[in-house]
Scaffold this motif. Structure first.
Motif, short mmCIF file in Angstrom:
data_model
loop_
_atom_site.label_atom_id
_atom_site.label_comp_id
_atom_site.label_asym_id
_atom_site.label_seq_id
_atom_site.Cartn_x
_atom_site.Cartn_y
_atom_site.Cartn_z
N GLU A 1 1.10 6.54 -6.96
CA GLU A 1 0.06 7.53 -7.26
C GLU A 1 0.63 8.95 -7.23
O GLU A 1 0.30 9.79 -8.07
CB GLU A 1 -1.08 7.38 -6.25
CG GLU A 1 -1.90 6.12 -6.46
CD GLU A 1 -2.93 5.92 -5.33
OE1 GLU A 1 -2.94 6.79 -4.40
OE2 GLU A 1 -3.67 4.94 -5.37
N ASP A 2 1.47 9.19 -6.23
CA ASP A 2 2.13 10.52 -6.15
C ASP A 2 2.99 10.77 -7.38
O ASP A 2 3.03 11.89 -7.95
CB ASP A 2 2.99 10.61 -4.90
CG ASP A 2 2.17 10.61 -3.62
OD1 ASP A 2 0.96 10.92 -3.74
OD2 ASP A 2 2.73 10.34 -2.53
N GLU B 1 0.84 -1.21 0.00
CA GLU B 1 0.00 0.00 0.00
C GLU B 1 0.87 1.26 0.00
O GLU B 1 0.55 2.28 -0.65
CB GLU B 1 -0.92 -0.01 1.23
CG GLU B 1 -2.02 -1.03 1.10
CD GLU B 1 -2.90 -1.07 2.35
OE1 GLU B 1 -2.45 -0.48 3.40
OE2 GLU B 1 -3.98 -1.63 2.31
N LYS C 1 0.92 4.10 -2.87
CA LYS C 1 0.77 5.53 -2.57
C LYS C 1 1.85 6.35 -3.25
O LYS C 1 1.61 7.40 -3.84
CB LYS C 1 0.83 5.75 -1.05
CG LYS C 1 0.65 7.20 -0.61
CD LYS C 1 -0.79 7.66 -0.88
CE LYS C 1 -1.07 9.02 -0.27
NZ LYS C 1 -0.24 10.09 -0.79
N LYS C 2 3.10 5.83 -3.20
CA LYS C 2 4.21 6.53 -3.85
C LYS C 2 4.00 6.59 -5.35
O LYS C 2 4.30 7.59 -6.02
CB LYS C 2 5.53 5.83 -3.54
CG LYS C 2 6.05 6.06 -2.13
CD LYS C 2 7.40 5.40 -1.96
CE LYS C 2 7.95 5.67 -0.55
NZ LYS C 2 9.29 5.03 -0.37
#
Length: 356
Positions: free
Chosen positions: A342-343, A335, A339-340
C-alpha cells in the motif's frame, strides 16, 4: 632768443624728451646770466646816483636790457609750457599705440580657428581664453583712463584736439573689436566643449556596451541545475548594471538633443551619434533578453534532467521490491507485506503526478 622762439615740438615722445633736455640746459644757462643782468642794473644805478652826464642814455640802455631780459624769460616760460604740453600729447600717443599693439597681439590669438580636437584640448583652450579675458578686464580700466586723458588733453591743447580725437577713436575701435572677438571665441569654445563632452560620453557608453555584450556572451550554458542558477543570478547582475547606466544614456541623449535644438555646427555628426547610441542600447537590451530566455530554457532542461534521473533511480529501487517473491508465511507477515505494498502504491501515485 632763437631757442625760446623755436616752434619745433618733436615728432614723438623720445624727440620731445630730447628737446626738453636741451631746454633744461638753456634754462641753466639763463639762470647763470641773471646775475650778470643784476650786475648791469646795479652798475647803472650807481652811475645814475653819481649823476653821470650820460644818465639818460644809461637809463635807456638799462630799460632796454631789462625789457629784453623779461621778454626772454617770458618766452622761456612759454617754450617750457609748449614742450610740457607736447610731452603730454606724445605720451598719450605712445600709451595709445602700445595699448593698440597689445590689443592686436591678443587679437591674433582670439582669431585662431583652433577650437580643440577632444575634451582635454578644449578645456585647455577655455582656460587659456579665460586668462585672456581677465587680461582684457584689467585693460578696460586703462582704456577708460586713456579716453578720459584724451578728453582732458583736447581741452588743454585745442590745437591738437583733432589729432587726439583720431587717436581716441582708433583706440575705441580696436577695443570694441577685440571685445567682440573675445565674446565670439568664447561662444565657439563653449560650443566645442559641449560637442566634445557629448562625444566623450558617446565613446564611453559605446565602449561600455561593447564590454557588456562580451560579458553577456561569455558564459557557456550550464550542465547542471546549480550552474544554471548561477548563470541566471549573474545575468540578473548584468541587468542591474544596465539599469544603472540608464541615467547616463538619458543624459547623453538630452545633451545631443540640446545641441541639435541650438543648431550646433556639428548637428549632422551629433544626429548620427544619437542614432548609433540608441541602436547600441536597444541591441544590448535585446541581447540580454535573448540570453535570459536561453538561460531559463537551460534551467528548465537541467531541472528536467534532474527530475528524470530521480524518477529513474526511484523506479529502479521499486522494481527490486516488486520482483521480490516473498508472499509471507504467516498472517502477520502477509499483513506486513500488504502494508508495504500500500505504501508503494501511494508512492507510485505521487511519482505519477510528478511524471505527468
Amino acid at each position: 632768443e632763437a631757442i625760446v622762439t623755436s616752434e619745433e615740438l618733436g615728432q614723438d615722445l623720445e624727440h620731445v624728451e630730447v628737446l626738453q633736455k636741451k631746454f633744461e640746459e638753456f634754462q641753466t644757462d639763463l639762470s647763470a646770466h641773471e646775475e650778470r643782468v643784476n650786475e648791469v642794473n646795479q652798475f647803472a644805478g650807481k652811475l645814475i646816483q653819481e649823476t653821470h652826464p650820460e644818465e639818460e642814455l644809461i637809463k635807456s640802455k638799462q630799460d632796454e636790457v631789462n625789457a629784453s631780459w623779461q621778454r626772454l624769460k617770458g618766452l622761456a616760460l612759454q617754450r617750457q609750457g609748449k614742450l610740457f604740453g607736447a610731452a603730454e600729447v606724445q605720451r598719450f600717443n605712445r600709451d595709445v599705440d602700445e595699448t593698440i599693439s597689445w590689443i592686436k597681439e591678443k587679437g591674433q590669438l582670439m582669431a585662431s580657428d583652433d577650437f580643440g580636437r577632444d575634451l582635454a584640448s578644449v578645456q585647455a583652450l577655455l582656460r587659456k581664453h579665460e586668462g585672456l579675458e581677465r587680461d582684457l578686464a584689467a585693460l578696460e580700466d586703462k582704456v577708460k583712463a586713456l579716453c578720459a586723458e584724451a578728453d582732458r588733453l583736447q581741452q588743454s591743447h585745442p590745437i591738437n584736439a583733432s589729432q587726439i580725437q583720431v587717436k581716441r577713436e582708433e583706440l575705441i575701435a580696436n577695443w570694441e573689436q577685440i571685445r567682440t572677438l573675445a565674446a565670439e571665441r568664447h561662444a565657439r569654445l563653449n560650443d566645442s566643449y559641449r560637442l566634445q563632452r557629448f562625444l566623450a560620453d558617446f565613446r564611453d557608453l559605446t565602449s561600455w556596451v561593447t564590454e557588456m555584450k562580451a560579458l553577456i556572451n561569455a558564459d557557456e550554458l550550464a550542465n547542471d541545475v546549480a550552474g544554471a542558477e548561477a548563470l541566471l543570478d549573474r545575468h540578473q547582475e548584468h541587468k542591474g548594471e544596465i539599469d544603472a547606466h540608464e541615467d547616463s544614456f538619458k543624459s547623453a541623449d538630452e545633451s545631443g538633443q540640446a545641441l541639435l535644438s541650438a543648431g550646433h555646427y556639428a548637428s549632422d555628426e551629433v544626429k548620427e551619434k544619437l542614432t548609433i547610441l540608441s541602436d547600441e542600447r536597444s541591441a544590448l537590451l535585446e541581447l540580454w533578453e535573448l540570453r535570459r530566455q536561453q538561460y531559463e530554457q537551460c534551467m528548465d532542461l537541467q531541472l528536467f534532467y534532474r527530475d528524470t534521473e530521480q524518477v529513474d533511480n526511484w523506479m529502479s529501487k521499486q522494481e527490486a521490491f516488486l520482483l521480490n517473491e516473498d508472499l509471507g508465511d504467516s498472517l502477520d507477515s502477509v499483513e506486513a507485506l500488504l502494508k508495504k505494498h500500500e505504501d508503494f502504491e501511494k508512492s507510485l501515485s505521487a511519482q505519477e503526478e510528478k511524471i505527468t
